[in-house]
Design a protein around this motif. Sequence first.
Motif, PDB file in Angstrom:
ATOM      1  N   THR A  58     -47.384   6.926 -33.526  1.00  0.00           N
ATOM      2  CA  THR A  58     -46.086   6.295 -33.288  1.00  0.00           C
ATOM      3  C   THR A  58     -44.940   7.009 -34.002  1.00  0.00           C
ATOM      4  N   ALA A  59     -45.253   7.957 -34.876  1.00  0.00           N
ATOM      5  CA  ALA A  59     -44.223   8.717 -35.603  1.00  0.00           C
ATOM      6  C   ALA A  59     -43.235   7.806 -36.324  1.00  0.00           C
ATOM      7  N   GLY A  60     -43.747   6.714 -36.858  1.00  0.00           N
ATOM      8  CA  GLY A  60     -42.897   5.783 -37.584  1.00  0.00           C
ATOM      9  C   GLY A  60     -42.074   4.857 -36.710  1.00  0.00           C
ATOM     10  N   GLY A  61     -42.220   4.977 -35.397  1.00  0.00           N
ATOM     11  CA  GLY A  61     -41.479   4.122 -34.474  1.00  0.00           C
ATOM     12  C   GLY A  61     -42.243   2.852 -34.156  1.00  0.00           C
ATOM     13  N   PRO A  62     -41.707   2.031 -33.277  1.00  0.00           N
ATOM     14  CA  PRO A  62     -42.380   0.781 -32.912  1.00  0.00           C
ATOM     15  C   PRO A  62     -43.686   1.052 -32.172  1.00  0.00           C
ATOM     16  N   GLY A  63     -44.642   0.171 -32.397  1.00  0.00           N
ATOM     17  CA  GLY A  63     -45.940   0.291 -31.746  1.00  0.00           C
ATOM     18  C   GLY A  63     -46.228  -0.893 -30.853  1.00  0.00           C
ATOM     19  N   PRO A  64     -47.473  -1.010 -30.403  1.00  0.00           N
ATOM     20  CA  PRO A  64     -47.835  -2.082 -29.468  1.00  0.00           C
ATOM     21  C   PRO A  64     -47.517  -3.486 -29.968  1.00  0.00           C
ATOM     22  N   ARG A  65     -47.771  -3.746 -31.239  1.00  0.00           N
ATOM     23  CA  ARG A  65     -47.555  -5.102 -31.764  1.00  0.00           C
ATOM     24  C   ARG A  65     -46.079  -5.502 -31.727  1.00  0.00           C
ATOM     25  N   ALA A 131     -35.558  -1.991 -27.521  1.00  0.00           N
ATOM     26  CA  ALA A 131     -36.094  -2.172 -28.873  1.00  0.00           C
ATOM     27  C   ALA A 131     -36.416  -0.842 -29.546  1.00  0.00           C
ATOM     28  N   GLY A 132     -35.992   0.267 -28.945  1.00  0.00           N
ATOM     29  CA  GLY A 132     -36.249   1.587 -29.522  1.00  0.00           C
ATOM     30  C   GLY A 132     -37.586   2.170 -29.138  1.00  0.00           C
ATOM     31  N   GLY A 133     -38.196   1.630 -28.100  1.00  0.00           N
ATOM     32  CA  GLY A 133     -39.512   2.110 -27.683  1.00  0.00           C
ATOM     33  C   GLY A 133     -39.472   2.911 -26.410  1.00  0.00           C
ATOM     34  N   GLY A 134     -38.534   3.858 -26.316  1.00  0.00           N
ATOM     35  CA  GLY A 134     -38.447   4.716 -25.141  1.00  0.00           C
ATOM     36  C   GLY A 134     -39.505   5.806 -25.143  1.00  0.00           C
ATOM     37  N   PRO A 135     -39.698   6.479 -24.042  1.00  0.00           N
ATOM     38  CA  PRO A 135     -40.774   7.483 -23.935  1.00  0.00           C
ATOM     39  C   PRO A 135     -40.610   8.677 -24.862  1.00  0.00           C
ATOM     40  N   SER A 136     -39.396   8.979 -25.299  1.00  0.00           N
ATOM     41  CA  SER A 136     -39.182  10.141 -26.167  1.00  0.00           C
ATOM     42  C   SER A 136     -39.308   9.798 -27.652  1.00  0.00           C
ATOM     43  N   ARG A 137     -39.579   8.539 -27.966  1.00  0.00           N
ATOM     44  CA  ARG A 137     -39.609   8.134 -29.371  1.00  0.00           C
ATOM     45  C   ARG A 137     -40.835   8.646 -30.104  1.00  0.00           C
ATOM     46  N   SER A 138     -41.978   8.708 -29.439  1.00  0.00           N
ATOM     47  CA  SER A 138     -43.209   9.148 -30.094  1.00  0.00           C
ATOM     48  C   SER A 138     -44.214   9.611 -29.052  1.00  0.00           C
ATOM     49  N   GLY A 139     -45.259  10.266 -29.543  1.00  0.00           N
ATOM     50  CA  GLY A 139     -46.326  10.686 -28.648  1.00  0.00           C
ATOM     51  C   GLY A 139     -47.012   9.497 -28.008  1.00  0.00           C
ATOM     52  N   TYR A 140     -47.169   8.431 -28.784  1.00  0.00           N
ATOM     53  CA  TYR A 140     -47.799   7.221 -28.247  1.00  0.00           C
ATOM     54  C   TYR A 140     -47.008   6.674 -27.064  1.00  0.00           C
TER      55      TYR A 140
END
Length: 211
Positions: A58-65, A131-140
């Motif tokens: 997640t590179a420190g970004g938001p995750g599934p939860r 919520a900051g969970g766009g496709p470019s935010r992290s590899g996940y």
Amino acid sequence: MSTTDTNLHPGLNLQDHHEDVADEKTGMIIFGFWVFLMSDLIFFGLMFAIYITMIGATAGGPGPRELFDFTSLAMQTGALLLSSLTAGMASLALKYDHGKGRITLWLLVTLALGLLFLTLEMRDFISMIDAGGGPSRSGYLSAFFGIVPLHGLHVTMGCLWLVVILIQMSTFGLVTQVKTRLMRFALFWHFLDLIWIGIFSIVYFGGWIYG
């Protein structure tokens, strides 16, 4: 081997009630569509593998939860699974000659449920991006937006295909070509349901557990 044995259609057997679609060419067309579905399954399998390797990245970004709304996901799942039932009812109505009106009704319900699924899914995507969970935010999230919208694109194409079938039914009636296209659409729609079960189990539920 009897003629009945050699003219069985993969997926839905119509020849007992529709002699016009009991020829070998029709069976080969539907078998070829099965081959296409299996190739699509391989592609989705690769996307699942990529997603699994990226869980936790997640590179420190938001995750599934933080991002997943399981209430909305339950509604999406219910809509898509119910649409598979109505597509099956349309296939049975075709097989047993229940008339164009009955087939059209089941197909319209299928279309409405498919559009409901897409609406709920698009709302979730917008909420995730806000919520900051766009496709470019992290590899996940890149992996997530690689596989889930891909399925949504398939559902969108399925809805467009269904609209075309409904127009053809209204224009030409239940001619042989329309019958076989409806059979292939039903296979495609059930296939999308199976893929969604995998997405819900692996992408959403698995991501929530291990992410």
